[in-house]
Motif scaffolding. Structure first.
Motif, short mmCIF file in Angstrom:
data_model
loop_
_atom_site.label_atom_id
_atom_site.label_comp_id
_atom_site.label_asym_id
_atom_site.label_seq_id
_atom_site.Cartn_x
_atom_site.Cartn_y
_atom_site.Cartn_z
N MET A 26 0.84 -1.21 0.00
CA MET A 26 0.00 0.00 0.00
C MET A 26 0.87 1.25 0.00
O MET A 26 2.01 1.22 0.46
CB MET A 26 -0.92 0.01 1.23
CG MET A 26 -2.01 -1.03 1.15
SD MET A 26 -3.10 -0.97 2.56
CE MET A 26 -4.16 0.37 2.08
N PRO A 27 0.34 2.37 -0.50
CA PRO A 27 1.12 3.61 -0.51
C PRO A 27 1.50 4.05 0.90
O PRO A 27 0.71 3.90 1.83
CB PRO A 27 0.19 4.63 -1.17
CG PRO A 27 -1.13 3.99 -1.29
CD PRO A 27 -0.99 2.54 -1.05
N ARG A 28 2.69 4.57 1.03
CA ARG A 28 3.20 4.99 2.35
C ARG A 28 3.10 6.49 2.56
O ARG A 28 3.41 6.98 3.61
CB ARG A 28 4.64 4.52 2.50
CG ARG A 28 4.72 3.02 2.57
CD ARG A 28 6.13 2.56 2.90
NE ARG A 28 6.21 1.12 2.94
CZ ARG A 28 6.29 0.35 1.88
NH1 ARG A 28 6.28 0.87 0.68
NH2 ARG A 28 6.36 -0.95 2.00
N LEU A 37 3.94 5.57 11.15
CA LEU A 37 2.87 4.82 11.81
C LEU A 37 1.47 5.24 11.37
O LEU A 37 0.48 4.70 11.84
CB LEU A 37 3.00 4.96 13.33
CG LEU A 37 4.23 4.31 13.93
CD1 LEU A 37 4.28 4.54 15.43
CD2 LEU A 37 4.26 2.82 13.63
N SER A 38 1.39 6.21 10.46
CA SER A 38 0.08 6.64 9.98
C SER A 38 -0.24 6.13 8.58
O SER A 38 -1.24 6.53 8.00
CB SER A 38 -0.02 8.17 10.02
OG SER A 38 0.83 8.73 9.04
N VAL A 39 0.59 5.27 8.04
CA VAL A 39 0.35 4.76 6.70
C VAL A 39 -0.89 3.86 6.69
O VAL A 39 -1.20 3.22 7.70
CB VAL A 39 1.58 4.01 6.14
CG1 VAL A 39 2.78 4.93 6.03
CG2 VAL A 39 1.90 2.80 6.97
N PRO A 40 -1.59 3.80 5.57
CA PRO A 40 -2.84 3.03 5.51
C PRO A 40 -2.68 1.54 5.79
O PRO A 40 -3.60 0.90 6.28
CB PRO A 40 -3.34 3.25 4.08
CG PRO A 40 -2.64 4.45 3.59
CD PRO A 40 -1.35 4.53 4.33
N GLY A 41 -1.54 0.96 5.49
CA GLY A 41 -1.38 -0.49 5.66
C GLY A 41 -1.01 -0.93 7.06
O GLY A 41 -0.96 -2.14 7.33
N ILE A 42 -0.82 -0.01 7.99
CA ILE A 42 -0.33 -0.40 9.32
C ILE A 42 -1.39 -1.17 10.11
O ILE A 42 -1.09 -2.17 10.76
CB ILE A 42 0.20 0.82 10.11
CG1 ILE A 42 1.03 0.37 11.31
CG2 ILE A 42 -0.90 1.70 10.60
CD1 ILE A 42 2.43 0.05 10.97
N VAL A 163 -7.02 7.92 1.47
CA VAL A 163 -6.73 6.77 0.64
C VAL A 163 -7.36 7.00 -0.73
O VAL A 163 -8.54 7.33 -0.83
CB VAL A 163 -7.29 5.47 1.26
CG1 VAL A 163 -7.12 4.30 0.32
CG2 VAL A 163 -6.63 5.19 2.59
N THR A 164 -6.58 6.84 -1.77
CA THR A 164 -7.10 6.95 -3.12
C THR A 164 -7.81 5.65 -3.47
O THR A 164 -7.20 4.59 -3.46
CB THR A 164 -5.97 7.21 -4.12
OG1 THR A 164 -5.26 8.38 -3.72
CG2 THR A 164 -6.49 7.38 -5.52
#
Length: 166
Positions: A26-28, A37-42, A163-164
């Motif tokens: 996922m995009p970081r 720690l705020s990325v969508p995949g965490i 998130v796109t």
């Protein structure tokens, strides 16, 4: 139950490994200066790790009790597949695969999500021999739920989580 625990544990582990791989892809949002720690995949990755642990516990407990000996025969498989709960599980799986595998990416996200919710509600609330008025009421309720869910989920992901969507 030990056989079911064994199969469930294996499925949890394999699915969770897939989720971890996809979470990594996922995009970081580094270009936005986002905190790591705020990325969508965490969150999906964290939940997948927890499910791997629980799946491992199920598998270990099951193996200790002999659950790895599945003893699959054609009659047992047919009996398991004919249970109403398992049939609902298969329908749910097919709907989810259709949604994620075919609708997402083919249609706009909001439309795909609305169609999925509508189909899910109609399929699981429909009863054999429904009157036309009950059928119409079900279709209206399913439509309202589909529109509200689609709009809310799309708004939350695009505006709050940045998130796109496809």
């Amino acid at each position: 139950m030990v056989r079911a625990d064994f199969v469930t544990g294996i499925v949890l582990i394999l699915t969770s490994l897939y989720v971890i791989v996809e979470s990594w892809r996922m995009p970081r949002m580094e270009h936005l200066g986002a905190h790591p720690l705020s990325v969508p995949g965490i969150v999906p990755a964290f939940l997948a790790v927890v499910l791997i642990i629980f799946g491992g516990v199920l598998v270990i407990r099951s193996v200790r009790s002999g659950g790895y000996r599945l003893g699959c025969t054609r009659a047992k498989v047919q009996e398991v597949l004919s249970r109403p709960g398992n049939q609902r599980l298969w329908v749910t799986g097919l709907l989810c695969v259709g949604y994620a595998g075919f609708l997402i990416g083919t249609l706009p996200y909001w439309l795909a999500t609305g169609l999925f919710v509508f189909a899910f509600v109609v399929l699981f609330e429909w009863k054999h021999g429904m009157s036309p008025s009950a059928w119409m009421r079900l279709a209206v309720v399913a439509g309202i739920l589909a529109v509200l869910t689609s709009a809310t989920v799309t708004w939350v992901f695009e505006r709050l989580f940045l998130v796109t969507l496809p």
